[in-house]
Structure formats: structure tokens, C-alpha cells
Design a protein around this motif. Structure first.
Motif, PDB file in Angstrom:
ATOM      1  N   ALA A 239       1.216  -1.328  -0.323  1.00 24.11           N
ATOM      2  CA  ALA A 239       0.268  -0.098   0.462  1.00 24.11           C
ATOM      3  C   ALA A 239       0.885   1.158  -0.191  1.00 24.11           C
ATOM      4  CB  ALA A 239      -0.255  -0.169   1.243  1.00 24.11           C
ATOM      5  N   SER A 240       2.230   1.257   0.122  1.00 24.87           N
ATOM      6  CA  SER A 240       2.949   2.426   0.052  1.00 24.87           C
ATOM      7  C   SER A 240       3.490   2.649  -2.048  1.00 24.87           C
ATOM      8  CB  SER A 240       4.388   2.332   0.938  1.00 24.87           C
ATOM      9  OG  SER A 240       3.335   2.071   1.156  1.00 24.87           O
ATOM     10  N   ALA A 241       3.675   3.660  -1.885  1.00 27.13           N
ATOM     11  CA  ALA A 241       4.222   4.823  -3.748  1.00 27.13           C
ATOM     12  C   ALA A 241       4.762   5.698  -3.280  1.00 27.13           C
ATOM     13  CB  ALA A 241       3.177   3.731  -4.680  1.00 27.13           C
ATOM     14  N   PHE A 242       5.086   5.945  -4.098  1.00 28.39           N
ATOM     15  CA  PHE A 242       5.720   7.424  -4.155  1.00 28.39           C
ATOM     16  C   PHE A 242       4.320   7.847  -5.068  1.00 28.39           C
ATOM     17  CE2 PHE A 242       9.446   6.538  -3.164  1.00 28.39           C
ATOM     18  CZ  PHE A 242      10.464   7.117  -2.952  1.00 28.39           C
ATOM     19  N   TYR A 243       3.212   8.691  -4.427  1.00 25.78           N
ATOM     20  CA  TYR A 243       2.228   8.967  -5.237  1.00 25.78           C
ATOM     21  C   TYR A 243       1.914   9.697  -6.542  1.00 25.78           C
ATOM     22  CZ  TYR A 243       0.176   4.911  -3.043  1.00 25.78           C
ATOM     23  OH  TYR A 243      -0.149   3.103  -2.776  1.00 25.78           O
ATOM     24  N   THR A 244       1.199  10.324  -7.126  1.00 20.77           N
ATOM     25  CA  THR A 244       1.385  11.655  -7.683  1.00 20.77           C
ATOM     26  C   THR A 244       0.091  12.026  -7.088  1.00 20.77           C
ATOM     27  OG1 THR A 244       0.146  10.935  -9.704  1.00 20.77           O
ATOM     28  CG2 THR A 244       2.175  10.988  -9.918  1.00 20.77           C
ATOM     29  N   ARG A 245       0.092  13.802  -7.549  1.00 25.98           N
ATOM     30  CA  ARG A 245      -0.952  14.750  -6.968  1.00 25.98           C
ATOM     31  C   ARG A 245      -2.106  13.942  -7.022  1.00 25.98           C
ATOM     32  NH1 ARG A 245       0.816  19.509  -8.252  1.00 25.98           N
ATOM     33  NH2 ARG A 245      -0.053  19.263 -10.526  1.00 25.98           N
ATOM     34  N   PRO A 246      -2.242  13.443  -8.569  1.00 25.58           N
ATOM     35  CA  PRO A 246      -4.015  13.273  -8.704  1.00 25.58           C
ATOM     36  C   PRO A 246      -4.635  11.929  -8.534  1.00 25.58           C
ATOM     37  CG  PRO A 246      -2.386  13.987 -11.616  1.00 25.58           C
ATOM     38  CD  PRO A 246      -1.681  14.488  -9.694  1.00 25.58           C
ATOM     39  N   GLN A 247      -3.515  10.928  -8.010  1.00 15.51           N
ATOM     40  CA  GLN A 247      -3.807  10.280  -7.161  1.00 15.51           C
ATOM     41  C   GLN A 247      -4.134  10.939  -5.990  1.00 15.51           C
ATOM     42  OE1 GLN A 247       0.086   7.507  -7.881  1.00 15.51           O
ATOM     43  NE2 GLN A 247      -1.028   6.042  -9.015  1.00 15.51           N
ATOM     44  N   TRP A 248      -3.161  11.436  -5.056  1.00 14.83           N
ATOM     45  CA  TRP A 248      -3.673  11.838  -4.501  1.00 14.83           C
ATOM     46  C   TRP A 248      -5.114  12.227  -3.911  1.00 14.83           C
ATOM     47  CZ3 TRP A 248       0.931  15.769  -1.243  1.00 14.83           C
ATOM     48  CH2 TRP A 248       0.229  15.676  -0.006  1.00 14.83           C
ATOM     49  N   LEU A 249      -5.848  12.857  -5.102  1.00 14.56           N
ATOM     50  CA  LEU A 249      -6.974  13.433  -4.925  1.00 14.56           C
ATOM     51  C   LEU A 249      -7.906  12.706  -5.683  1.00 14.56           C
ATOM     52  CD1 LEU A 249      -5.967  16.792  -7.418  1.00 14.56           C
ATOM     53  CD2 LEU A 249      -6.922  17.044  -4.881  1.00 14.56           C
ATOM     54  N   THR A 250      -7.563  11.126  -5.547  1.00 15.95           N
ATOM     55  CA  THR A 250      -8.505  10.319  -6.152  1.00 15.95           C
ATOM     56  C   THR A 250      -8.367   8.922  -5.554  1.00 15.95           C
ATOM     57  OG1 THR A 250      -6.893   9.657  -8.808  1.00 15.95           O
ATOM     58  CG2 THR A 250      -9.177  10.959  -8.179  1.00 15.95           C
ATOM     59  N   ASP A 251      -7.601   8.654  -5.080  1.00 18.07           N
ATOM     60  CA  ASP A 251      -7.447   7.223  -4.003  1.00 18.07           C
ATOM     61  C   ASP A 251      -7.700   7.791  -2.993  1.00 18.07           C
ATOM     62  OD1 ASP A 251      -6.447   4.919  -3.242  1.00 18.07           O
ATOM     63  OD2 ASP A 251      -4.856   4.314  -3.695  1.00 18.07           O
ATOM     64  N   ALA A 252      -8.711   6.684  -2.739  1.00 20.16           N
ATOM     65  CA  ALA A 252      -9.140   6.931  -1.267  1.00 20.16           C
ATOM     66  C   ALA A 252      -8.280   6.421   0.162  1.00 20.16           C
ATOM     67  CB  ALA A 252     -10.449   5.820  -1.069  1.00 20.16           C
ATOM     68  N   HIS A 253      -7.463   5.876  -0.462  1.00 20.50           N
ATOM     69  CA  HIS A 253      -6.873   5.211   0.744  1.00 20.50           C
ATOM     70  C   HIS A 253      -5.652   6.156   1.469  1.00 20.50           C
ATOM     71  CE1 HIS A 253      -2.887   3.717  -1.793  1.00 20.50           C
ATOM     72  NE2 HIS A 253      -2.783   3.263  -0.400  1.00 20.50           N
TER      73      HIS A 253
END
Length: 411
Positions: A239-253
């Protein structure tokens, strides 16, 4: 740097130095030795201190913070890989009504910097580089004195003598490529203003970025891809990664960072890129403006994933034991019992090692701790400002070791 009381440590010092240990919280003398992340085997270490249990002193303390509106996030205490205490409070995304939980991934900020050192040590273990390598042996385009005098070891230890100009904190990045290009350019603006190998107080973001660029040059992968493949995936940090801003805005976790404004209100930093922190030491910063965390820094992780990470350092999953010891060996003294290492900090508390790394940004607060002599791991992850992280680490350490910062505790 002289030993100071924990009550005199502010968030700026904590995040700059990397943890409670380097702030010299516990007073007593100690030799420079290895602070390895191992797994203790003695029967005595099977004991579970009552303060760590559900309903114990630490649990009650965190619950009180949450009730007072001073904590939103997750705390976890683990012994020998088994969860002893896991609590979640507050909302990961208030707009969507999503609560924080054990599956919530939080931004790590500087608590993710040790991934950089581990990547370097993995490549050193494979014989693809040496810690004594100079910058020029892997990268071009740096001032000659940096290229010829600064080694990987100096940068990982924070004693490179480099000074890096302030970043453009107002810029809103739109892609991984834009972040990479800017960070590479920014690192090359560094100047050698001190003596490599001598502790200094300079601002040297290049100490993080340049080693990450070396990881890329040697491995042929981007820093983000290398860490996800060779650290996160290898540890089972699913469940760990270097998430991007679009993911930050859309990924519920993924937890959103709630930044405190001057009027006392809290705003979602990722949804309000035009707003910045009013706090002096992070003035006008907003973590959402970065499309992805800079190379060598940050990342997102859940509390259980961080436990997996710490245990993977001790069982050979990430590094062979001698190289894991290189990571956490005490290198630079900070106060009486605190030491800098290659990323985490180390201190001697009640005769045992405590290895920690803290991180913070507007709306972001994180710390992971390893107590290798008794095989405990502590995690604190939060997604709002005004979390008393120094005090929380003290309470966690006291619950596990029985040692209060006011007791002293060398050994």
C-alpha cells in the motif's frame, strides 16, 4: 551541538535533525558504535510493558490528544512483528467522509529519506559503487570543487559542506518529468561553502538529491521506480508508493494533509494549492504543489507497511546484515547520547538503542522508530498540523523502554 531538553525542541529542529534521538533528549555518554536494526532473541525481551497495551498509558494519552483535536492519524506499536496497539483517529478525507485507518497511506516527508541511503547501500553491496566515490565518478555538471571533494559518504552523513539555494516553493509542478528536471537543476546550483567531512549547519538539500541521482545513474532506473521495486515491493509494502498529486486527489486510501491557517481553520492542502502555511519555518509551503515527492525524499506508507520496512532491515530482506549495520551505525554525535547515521537518527535510551526518523510538512507529520534490542517498532502518522510529535515520540519511547526523558538513560 549541546544536549537539550525535549521541552525545548520545536518541530523545525525535529524534522531537520531527523528524530528525537538527534535532539539529545536523553542525557548520558556513549561510544560511537553500531546501532544495528536486529531482532532480539532473549526471553527477557518477550515481556510486554503494560504502558504499550490497549488501555495502557500510551493508548490513553493518544486518545486524549484526539479528543482534544490535537491528533488525526494512526499510531501502531509492534513487538516481534505482532501488533500490540493500533489506533486510528480523524478523517483521511473530510470532503468524502473517509476516516483514517490501518490501510491509510500517509505522506512521509523526511521520514522517507532513509530509503535513499538504503538504495545506495544496496548498490554498494552489489559492488556497483563505493561509499568513498566522489560525485564526479557518477555525475557531471557540478562545480569542480564539489565533483572533486564531495563523497557519497559525506552526503549521506550530512557533512558534505554543501549549501543549496532555497527551492521555488510557489511552483505547482505538473509531471514527474518536470519535478525531475527541476530537482536535477536545483542540486547543480549547490556551492561548496564548508569543509567536506566536518559537521556544519548549512542548508544542503543536495545531500539528498545528489545521492538519488547517483542511484539513477548506476541503476538505470528513476529513483522513484528503483525504491518502489527494490524496497517497497521487496518488503511487501503493497500500500506504499510515490503517489502523484492526481492519485492523492482520487485514491481513497491516501490521507489528505490538513494545513492550519492564520484564522485557526484547517484546509485540505492538496485541494487548495493557492494557500500556504503561515508558520515561519515552513512559510508559504504546500506539499500538494509537488506533483510527486522529490528524489531521495518522501513517499507514502501505511503504518503496518512501515513495520514491514523496519523488520526487513533486520532480517536481510533489504540489506545483508553488515550493510544494514552500516546504515544505522552512529557516525556524528548530537548531544550526549544522540547520533546521526545514514538517514535515521540513533540514541541510547535506558541502555538500548532507539533508531528513528521523523518528517513533517504542512499537514504532514510522520515518525517511525525501531528499538532493535527488544524488537519493538513504533509508528506515528498524522495528517494535520499542531500534532505534538516530539511529545508523542517521548511517550512512545517511555511506554516501550520505561525511561522518561527526565530520567536520563545512557547505558
Amino acid at each position: 551541538m549541546e544536549s537539550v531538553s525535549a521541552r525545548g525542541i520545536d518541530r523545525r529542529q525535529l524534522f531537520r535533525w531527523g528524530g528525537l534521538a538527534t535532539a539529545g533528549v536523553v542525557a548520558a555518554g556513549a561510544p560511537l558504535v553500531s546501532a544495528g536494526i536486529g531482532n532480539a532473541d532473549s526471553a527477557e525481551n518477550d515481556r510486554i510493558p503494560p504502558d504499550t497495551l490497549p488501555g495502557g498509558a500510551y493508548d490513553r494519552y493518544v486518545a486524549q490528544l484526539a479528543a482534544e483535536g490535537k491528533f488525526s492519524g494512526v499510531v501502531l506499536l509492534s513487538h516481534r512483528g505482532r501488533t500490540v496497539l493500533l489506533r486510528s483517529y480523524g478523517m483521511a478525507d473530510k470532503e468524502k467522509g473517509i476516516p483514517n485507518g490501518e490501510g491509510t497511506a500517509f505522506a512521509l516527508s523526511s521520514a522517507g529519506k532513509p530509503f535513499n541511503a538504503i538504495a545506495i547501500l544496496q548498490l554498494a553491496q552489489q559492488g556497483k559503487l563505493q561509499l568513498s566515490d566522489l560525485v564526479r565518478e557518477h555525475l557531471t555538471g557540478f562545480d569542480q570543487d564539489i565533483a572533486e571533494k564531495v563523497t557519497i559518504h559525506y552526503m549521506l552523513s550530512g557533512i558534505s559542506g554543501l549549501n543549496t539555494p532555497e527551492e521555488d516553493i510557489q511552483r505547482v509542478f505538473q509531471s514527474r518529468e518536470e519535478v525531475h528536471e527541476y530537482q536535477e537543476w536545483w542540486a547543480r546550483q549547490s556551492k561548496l561553502v564548508g569543509t567536506p567531512g566536518v559537521p556544519d549547519e548549512f542548508h544542503a538539500g543536495a545531500n539528498t538529491v545528489i545521492p538519488a541521482l547517483i542511484v539513477e545513474a548506476v541503476s538505470g532506473k528513476t529513483y522513484w521506480d528503483y525504491v518502489e521495486e527494490n524496497i517497497f515491493r521487496r518488503c511487501g509494502m503493497t500500500a506504499s508508493a510515490f503517489y502523484t498529486r492526481p492519485q492523492w486527489l482520487t485514491d481513497a486510501h491516501i490521507a489528505h494533509p490538513y494545513m492550519k491557517m492564520e484564522d485557526g481553520s484547517y484546509v485540505d492542502a492538496v485541494r487548495n494549492l493557492d494557500k500556504g502555511s503561515p508558520d515561519d519555518y515552513i512559510l508559504d509551503r504546500n506539499p500538494g504543489r509537488a506533483f510527486i515527492d522529490p528524489m531521495g525524499d518522501g513517499g507514502f506508507a501505511t503504518a503496518p507497511n512501515l513495520v514491514r520496512f523496519v523488520r526487513a532491515l533486520g532480517d536481510g530482506t533489504l540489506l545483508d546484515r553488515p550493510w544494514a549495520d552500516v546504515l544505522t551505525a552512529a557516525k556524528i554525535p548530537h548531544g550526549a547520547t544522540g547520533f546521526g547515521t545514514y538517514g535515521p537518527s540513533a540514541s541510547i535510551v535506558g541502555g538500548q538503542w532507539a533508531i528513528q526518523r521523523a518528517g513533517g510538512d504542512p499537514g504532514v507529520c510522520a515518525n517511525w522508530s525501531s528499538y532493535p534490542d527488544t524488537d519493538w517498532v513504533g509508528v506515528i502518522l498524522a495528517n494535520r498540523d499542531d500534532v505534538p510529535l516530539v511529545e508523542m515520540i517521548e511517550r512512545e519511547t517511555h511506554a516501550i523502554t520505561g525511561v522518561s526523558p527526565d530520567d536520563g538513560g545512557g547505558g
